[in-house]
Design an enzyme around this catalytic site. Structure first.
Site, PDB file in Angstrom:
ATOM      1  N   ASP A  60       0.886  -1.150   0.000  1.00  0.00           N
ATOM      2  CA  ASP A  60       0.000   0.000   0.000  1.00  0.00           C
ATOM      3  C   ASP A  60       0.937   1.216   0.000  1.00  0.00           C
ATOM      4  OD1 ASP A  60      -2.270   1.715   0.795  1.00  0.00           O
ATOM      5  OD2 ASP A  60      -1.199   1.784   2.708  1.00  0.00           O
ATOM      6  N   ASP A  62       0.008   5.010   0.985  1.00  0.00           N
ATOM      7  CA  ASP A  62      -0.153   6.034   2.020  1.00  0.00           C
ATOM      8  C   ASP A  62      -0.142   5.442   3.423  1.00  0.00           C
ATOM      9  OD1 ASP A  62      -0.667   8.459   0.282  1.00  0.00           O
ATOM     10  OD2 ASP A  62      -2.106   7.011  -0.500  1.00  0.00           O
ATOM     11  N   ASP A 371      -1.258  -0.599   6.066  1.00  0.00           N
ATOM     12  CA  ASP A 371      -1.353   0.026   7.393  1.00  0.00           C
ATOM     13  C   ASP A 371      -2.766  -0.032   7.941  1.00  0.00           C
ATOM     14  OD1 ASP A 371      -2.073   2.075   5.307  1.00  0.00           O
ATOM     15  OD2 ASP A 371      -2.670   3.129   7.131  1.00  0.00           O
TER      16      ASP A 371
HETATM   17  N1  U5P Z   1      -8.273   9.159   1.570  1.00  0.00           N
HETATM   18  C1  U5P Z   1      -9.551   9.564   1.221  1.00  0.00           C
HETATM   19  N2  U5P Z   1     -10.423   9.849   2.241  1.00  0.00           N
HETATM   20  C2  U5P Z   1     -10.107   9.699   3.554  1.00  0.00           C
HETATM   21  C3  U5P Z   1      -8.819   9.235   3.893  1.00  0.00           C
HETATM   22  C4  U5P Z   1      -7.929   8.974   2.871  1.00  0.00           C
HETATM   23  O1  U5P Z   1      -9.878   9.722   0.052  1.00  0.00           O
HETATM   24  O2  U5P Z   1     -10.941   9.966   4.426  1.00  0.00           O
HETATM   25  C5  U5P Z   1      -7.311   8.910   0.492  1.00  0.00           C
HETATM   26  C6  U5P Z   1      -5.907   9.444   0.767  1.00  0.00           C
HETATM   27  O3  U5P Z   1      -5.799  10.811   0.481  1.00  0.00           O
HETATM   28  C7  U5P Z   1      -5.089   8.612  -0.177  1.00  0.00           C
HETATM   29  C8  U5P Z   1      -5.853   7.290  -0.197  1.00  0.00           C
HETATM   30  O4  U5P Z   1      -5.089   9.167  -1.462  1.00  0.00           O
HETATM   31  O5  U5P Z   1      -7.138   7.537   0.320  1.00  0.00           O
HETATM   32  C9  U5P Z   1      -5.159   6.234   0.647  1.00  0.00           C
HETATM   33  O6  U5P Z   1      -4.713   5.299  -0.190  1.00  0.00           O
HETATM   34  P1  U5P Z   1      -3.772   4.039   0.202  1.00  0.00           P
HETATM   35  O7  U5P Z   1      -2.443   4.323  -0.433  1.00  0.00           O
HETATM   36  O8  U5P Z   1      -3.721   3.940   1.679  1.00  0.00           O
HETATM   37  O9  U5P Z   1      -4.467   2.908  -0.468  1.00  0.00           O
END
Ligand code: U5P
Length: 535
Positions: A60, A62, A371
């Site tokens: 993953d 982020d 995470d």
């Molecule tokens: N994200 C959202 N809404 C939220 C929290 C996170 O759209 O409430 C987005 C983050 O900005 C990021 C993605 O682009 O979800 C997380 O992706 P990953 O890499 O954890 O799959």
């Protein structure tokens, strides 16, 4: 450490194996005799995993590869959310004056949306710590509200929200602030805004900040301000690839943002004038962006798979009316001029597409590192049978503290045993006195013994309580230890235990071990058993 080049190893150890705070206090010696690893960087194993049977390792992005700095990144989310609440949703302007304590909330908490409470519970869903906004609930209130065992299996959506990603810390804090604010100023929040409604507004506003560019544009301008630099990511990816594993990325972020973050993590910063460098792609075989996890893990969900043209970010429809005709076949590579070392970039799709792209025969050959218990780990393991590793950055400090506080913790255990022992003696004496078979002289002796035991018991109880409070606050001033609630595993720890085959503080800890390592869990102990090594 077999299978790793000397340079790669040197780069890994320079960062990964340094002592924390200058103290080499808790070094763990590998039983394989390979190397010593600082305890905070160990990989812990819940379920046996032989890396030799893993053919592909996925990540993953982020909060897994990219560790955001909560003090800047979550503050940005907080401020953006407050602005949306005030300017778009009619909340009063004084919210703009509020400030955010990024260290107040922790993962594993549960928000009771209807009641405006924030809870920490143990693995039996027993609520041990409860706050209404920022006010601690009395024991009586807590028991009256959550003491009913029948209620305990319902701590889930839609009435409850789980704070299970680091992305949720800002919204949990803002929710607590709004609960306090509404209680003190009932007329000031929008009409009909009960606690649940306020939570819904906060959630929607946070999500919008993530999607409308509020956060991502700022990160793109200055990634260093928001993301920890980590020079050991590239060596780790290299190590895995040198060991023959395929590597892939599955992220919910879209391509443009993924490219910026990965450039930064792989050492290519926009300031170098190479914001559009794709060199980092050489470390992956497949990159899937906009994956819509956790839905991505269900291959029965039809999700269009688009190939991404990296330079323009344009999407190319790979379906062409015959889904997967091209993707499954190595001879039918798309004629992309920008294809790097075979790495292909996609948007959307589902796990079925990914398995075909990587020629995965059995899902147990895949290790996925994430995470988010729900978004990354639970579904991928439960639905799919992938092997999983959970990244828990909080763990590094937690295990360091466990080590530092070992004497206090030992003392606590002893006090607990002593307390139990005294209680048993008191019960025994009381019972003997009640049975009435003792003469007056013995009775008098027993009464004085009882007095002595009762005052001793009270002393031990108070010392235990005091030591427990001090220990709790050392971990976190409000919520205590992440993985424990009292003497029980916390709900969060229970989920880690059930769903993560491995867990560790940082993704790059993978490279402190052989890529062919056989991870084995420690022996399970039931209360009636004992650890043979401790006697
Ligand atoms: N994200 C959202 N809404 C939220 C929290 C996170 O759209 O409430 C987005 C983050 O900005 C990021 C993605 O682009 O979800 C997380 O992706 P990953 O890499 O954890 O799959």
């Amino acid at each position: 450490m077999d299978g790793i080049g000397a340079d790669t190893r040197a780069a890994l150890f320079e960062k990964g194996n340094g002592a924390i705070g200058g103290q080499r206090s808790c070094i763990w010696s590998s039983p394989e005799g390979g190397c010593d690893i600082v305890i905070g960087k160990q990989i812990f194993c819940n379920r046996s995993l032989n890396m030799k049977s893993i053919v592909a390792v996925g990540f993953d992005m982020d909060y897994t590869l990219a560790q955001y700095k909560p003090e800047t990144f979550e503050s940005l989310a907080y401020e953006g959310t407050v602005r949306k609440l005030v300017y778009d949703l009619g909340y009063p302007a004084e919210l703009l004056e509020w400030s955010f304590d990024w260290s107040y909330m922790v993962r594993g908490l549960v928000l009771d949306k209807k009641r405006g409470n924030i809870l920490k519970m143990d693995r039996h869903k027993y609520v041990k710590v409860a706050y209404h906004g920022f006010r601690e609930l009395s024991k009586e209130d807590k028991v009256a509200t959550y003491g009913n065992t029948l209620l305990r299996d319902s701590f889930d959506e839609p009435d409850y929200a789980l704070i299970d990603t680091l992305f949720s810390l800002a919204e949990a804090y803002l929710f607590a602030q709004l609960v306090d604010f509404k209680d003190k100023n009932p007329g000031k929040v929008p009409e009909d805004a009960d606690y649940s409604h306020m939570y819904k507004d906060v959630r929607a506003a946070v999500d919008l900040c993530h999607r409308d560019g509020t956060l991502k544009q700022m990160v793109a301008k200055d990634p260093k301000r928001y993301i920890n630099e980590d020079t050991s990511i590239v060596p780790m990816l290299k190590m895995l690839r040198e060991s023959g594993r395929a590597t892939f990325l599955v992220t919910n972020s879209l391509w443009d943002y993924t490219n910026i973050v990965m450039n930064f993590l792989c050492g290519l910063k926009p300031s170098d004038g190479c914001s559009s460098s794709f060199d980092w792609l050489q470390y992956f075989d497949v990159v899937i962006t906009g994956s819509a996890k956790p839905g991505f893990f269900h291959d029965e969900i039809r999700a269009n798979l688009f190939e991404v043209e990296p330079e323009s970010g344009m999407l190319i429809n790979t379906d062409n009316g015959t889904p997967m005709a091209q993707v499954g076949s190595t001879s039918l590579r798309l004629p992309l001029k920008s294809l790097r070392e075979g790495c292909r970039i996609f948007q959307g799709g589902n796990v079925g597409h990914l398995h075909k792209l990587l020629s995965i025969e059995s899902s147990s050959q895949v290790l996925y590192v994430g995470d988010h218990i729900y978004g990354d780990i639970l579904r991928s393991k439960k639905v799919l049978g992938w092997r999983t590793m959970l990244v828990v950055p909080e763990l590094e400090r937690e295990v360091e503290l466990l080590w530092q506080l070992k004497d206090t913790r030992k003392q606590l255990q002893l006090l607990r045993i002593q307390r139990d022992h005294i209680e048993d003696e008191i019960h025994h004496l009381k019972w003997s006195l009640k049975s009435g078979e003792t003469d007056d002289a013995s009775k008098e002796k027993m009464f004085s013994e009882l007095d002595k035991l009762q005052s001793q018991g009270e002393e031990v109880r108070l010392s235990h309580q005091q030591a427990q409070r001090e220990c709790h606050q050392k971990f976190h001033k409000v919520w205590g230890q992440l993985m424990k609630t009292g003497y029980q595993n916390s709900r969060f720890a229970h989920q880690v235990e059930r769903f993560a085959c491995l867990y560790t503080s940082q993704v790059t800890n993978l490279s402190l071990y052989s890529p062919d390592k056989y991870y084995r869990p420690s022996e399970d102990f039931m209360p009636h058993e004992f650890d043979i090594l401790s006697i």
